[in-house]
Design a protein around this motif. Sequence first.
Motif, short mmCIF file in Angstrom:
data_model
loop_
_atom_site.label_atom_id
_atom_site.label_comp_id
_atom_site.label_asym_id
_atom_site.label_seq_id
_atom_site.Cartn_x
_atom_site.Cartn_y
_atom_site.Cartn_z
N THR A 1 0.82 -1.21 0.00
CA THR A 1 0.00 0.00 0.00
C THR A 1 0.85 1.26 0.00
N ALA A 2 1.90 1.28 0.77
CA ALA A 2 2.76 2.47 0.83
C ALA A 2 3.40 2.77 -0.51
N GLN A 3 3.71 1.74 -1.29
CA GLN A 3 4.35 1.95 -2.59
C GLN A 3 3.37 2.47 -3.63
N PHE A 4 2.09 2.19 -3.48
CA PHE A 4 1.11 2.56 -4.48
C PHE A 4 0.07 3.56 -3.97
N SER A 5 0.39 4.28 -2.94
CA SER A 5 -0.59 5.21 -2.39
C SER A 5 -0.57 6.53 -3.17
N ALA A 6 -1.69 7.19 -3.22
CA ALA A 6 -1.78 8.48 -3.89
C ALA A 6 -0.95 9.52 -3.16
N ASN A 7 -0.91 9.45 -1.83
CA ASN A 7 -0.11 10.41 -1.06
C ASN A 7 1.36 10.30 -1.43
N ARG A 8 1.86 9.10 -1.55
CA ARG A 8 3.26 8.89 -1.93
C ARG A 8 3.52 9.42 -3.33
N ALA A 9 2.59 9.15 -4.24
CA ALA A 9 2.76 9.60 -5.62
C ALA A 9 2.80 11.13 -5.69
N VAL A 10 1.90 11.78 -4.98
CA VAL A 10 1.87 13.25 -4.99
C VAL A 10 3.13 13.81 -4.34
N ARG A 11 3.53 13.23 -3.22
CA ARG A 11 4.74 13.70 -2.53
C ARG A 11 5.97 13.53 -3.44
N GLU A 12 6.09 12.36 -4.08
CA GLU A 12 7.23 12.10 -4.97
C GLU A 12 7.23 13.07 -6.15
N TYR A 13 6.08 13.28 -6.77
CA TYR A 13 5.99 14.20 -7.90
C TYR A 13 6.38 15.60 -7.46
N THR A 14 5.88 16.01 -6.31
CA THR A 14 6.19 17.35 -5.80
C THR A 14 7.68 17.51 -5.58
#
Length: 64
Positions: free
Chosen positions: A9-22
């Motif tokens: 879940t941590a690898q595919f979470s929207a929060n992680r994706a947004v944080r990484e993109y930012t």
Amino acid sequence: MRESMARLTAQFSANRAVREYTEQHYLPAAAAYRERAAEKGALGAQVVDWQHNLEQQWGLTTLR
């Protein structure tokens, strides 16, 4: 299955994706913009002046 989902879940979470993109894209792009916009775009004006000088000195018209 549940354990796998819990681990991944941590690898595919929207929060992680947004944080990484930012962190990887938005913040560096914003910093680069601030550098280019410093001194009211002086660096960009220098590049345009350089281009115009090349065109005049070499008789070029294809740089634009």
